[in-house]
Write a protein that holds these residues in place. Structure first.
Motif, short mmCIF file in Angstrom:
data_model
loop_
_atom_site.label_atom_id
_atom_site.label_comp_id
_atom_site.label_asym_id
_atom_site.label_seq_id
_atom_site.Cartn_x
_atom_site.Cartn_y
_atom_site.Cartn_z
N ARG A 26 0.82 -1.14 0.10
CA ARG A 26 -0.02 0.01 -0.08
C ARG A 26 0.83 1.38 0.03
O ARG A 26 0.70 2.19 -0.66
CB ARG A 26 -0.80 0.07 1.19
N GLY A 29 2.42 1.70 -3.39
CA GLY A 29 1.51 2.36 -4.34
C GLY A 29 1.35 3.85 -4.17
O GLY A 29 0.95 4.72 -4.97
N GLU A 30 0.86 4.14 -2.65
CA GLU A 30 0.65 5.61 -2.34
C GLU A 30 1.89 6.55 -3.04
O GLU A 30 1.92 7.64 -3.36
CB GLU A 30 0.36 5.63 -1.05
N THR A 32 4.09 6.00 -5.11
CA THR A 32 4.04 6.07 -6.70
C THR A 32 3.22 7.33 -7.05
O THR A 32 3.49 8.00 -7.93
CB THR A 32 4.00 4.68 -7.39
N GLU A 33 1.93 7.22 -6.33
CA GLU A 33 0.90 8.15 -6.92
C GLU A 33 1.32 9.38 -6.35
O GLU A 33 1.24 10.31 -7.18
CB GLU A 33 -0.23 7.79 -6.01
#
Length: 433
Positions: A26, A29-30, A32-33
């Motif tokens: 998680r 992914g966060e 990367t965003e």
């Protein structure tokens, strides 16, 4: 030493994590965003297990070599690290890698700098950036390192330039602080005006990208920018909320929270966060389709405690039920009080249930009734008006015909000890019951 490039967004991400960290995917992914939200082109991602942080690089020396090789192979000009680095660690990594290094705090500050739109928001972001930069000032002057050597005649200029830069930065911080204080005084006056008008205050809070701004627009037609990205909205926006059974209320949209939000940023965004701290009710918006929503809920609660808003009553809003495959509904506690509403701000499903829950929570102690005041009760009329309790009035030779709309806690103490005024107010409160 190297000359720091001021431009470049081709990035390699470094994701430190501890052994057994359950939310590593998680977090990856966060982050990367976050990088994409800042405009970076993500070329590669390197995971780094960190049990005992290296005081020199934070990550281990072997991992630092791996990052350097990857950056060269991918022709990256930026390394983003998903952790708050000390100034020394950031500077050492830059020297070792030969390209810019930006830690998590610096990345979030950069996103905020891009997204702030109001004068106040821009001042807050710049102030936070300068405070962050103050401890990292030396790295911007690596081209003067040769002048700071021990040779006679070459000892002064580099240090003089650094001291000059620190002085200018300090003066800028003082100027921004004064400007921000003036803006915050104005916003505080607006907030006090709402308090005097006794209109219930509701604030939207939640993890970033939970759909707060979409919900705000659905409830108020506020026209706030909303997008599927982190920190789409930064500046506080306040609109009137109509069509509630308790009467009108004020709804404020606030900045989205995130784990490890930089402390300088939390301190700078006092005005935005004050909307949550001064609210009568918080709408805590969560993404119903997110499997980790409970953990993210705790992250938001922790930030609320940091800004002294932990004791403000909450109504949890489970948004995006269209993605979660759930039905709109209201959940209640043992006393029948609404505690959670399931809805979709995007489709509108469940918005009526949310309005119903808000009416119940905000209207239980509200007095909405007519009141006939004789002309001799002018002092009570003045106090009711000053308290913002009068929503409408007419006057004739017999006195005032008032429409009262205010919390019971505001009405009760207004008699001033006069027997006639006390009797009138008791009648008003009895009718309201």
């Amino acid at each position: 030493m190297f000359d720091r490039q001021k431009k470049g967004d081709r990035a390699v991400l470094v994701l430190p994590h501890a052994r057994g960290e359950g939310d590593a995917a998680r977090r990856a992914g966060e982050f990367t965003e976050l990088a994409k939200s800042a405009g970076a082109e993500v070329l590669g991602v390197i995971s780094a297990r960190v049990e005992d942080p290296n005081p020199r690089y934070y990550i281990g020396t072997g991992k630092a070599d791996e990052v350097a090789e990857a950056a060269r192979a991918l022709e990256a000009d930026l390394v983003l690290v998903d952790h708050v680095l000390t100034p020394v660690q950031e500077r050492n990594l830059e020297k070792h890698l030969g390209i810019r290094v930006v830690d998590r705090a610096g990345l979030i500050l950069d996103i905020f700098a891009q997204r702030a739109r109001s004068h106040e928001g821009k001042l807050e972001v710049e102030l936070a950036q300068l405070k962050h930069l103050a401890t990292r000032l030396v790295r911007g002057w690596t081209h003067l390192d040769a002048q700071r050597g021990g040779a006679i005649g070459n000892r002064g200029p580099g240090e003089t330039q650094l001291e000059t830069d620190r002085r200018l930065l300090g003066e800028r911080v003082k100027m921004l602080t004064k400007r921000l204080e003036k803006v915050q005084v104005q916003r505080g006056q607006q907030r006090r005006s709402r308090l005097r008008n006794t209109v219930p205050r509701v604030a939207l809070v939640g993890y970033t990208n939970a759909g707060k701004s979409t919900l705000f627009n659905a409830l108020t037609s506020g026209g706030v920018y909303a997008a599927d990205q982190l920190f789409a909205t930064l500046d506080p926006t306040v609109r009137k909320l109509e069509d509630l059974s308790c009467g009108p209320a004020v709804l404020a949209d606030t900045v989205g929270f995130i784990r490890e939000l930089p402390h300088d940023l939390v301190a700078a965004f006092r005005a935005t966060l004050a909307e949550a701290r001064d609210a009568d009710l918080l709408l805590h918006v969560s993404d119903a389709a997110d499997e980790e929503r409970e953990r993210l809920h705790r992250v938001v609660d922790k930030v609320l405690e940091e800004i002294d808003a932990g004791e403000v009553p909450q109504l949890q809003v489970m948004n995006k039920i269209d993605l979660a495959g759930a039905e709109p509904r209201i959940e209640r506690d043992g006393t029948g009080k609404p505690v959670r509403v399931w809805l979709s701000a995007a489709t509108g499903a469940g918005l009526g249930l949310l309005r119903q829950a808000l009416g119940e929570l905000l209207g239980g102690e509200r007095v909405q009734s007519a009141l006939q005041l004789p002309l001799s009760a002018g002092r009570l009329h003045a106090r009711l008006k000053a308290a913002g309790a009068i929503s409408g009035e007419t006057v004739d030779e017999h006195g005032w015909q008032l429409r009262i709309d205010a919390p019971r806690s505001v009405i009760a103490p207004l008699s001033g000890g006069d027997p006639t005024e006390t009797r009138l107010l008791r009648q008003l409160l009895a009718v309201a019951e």
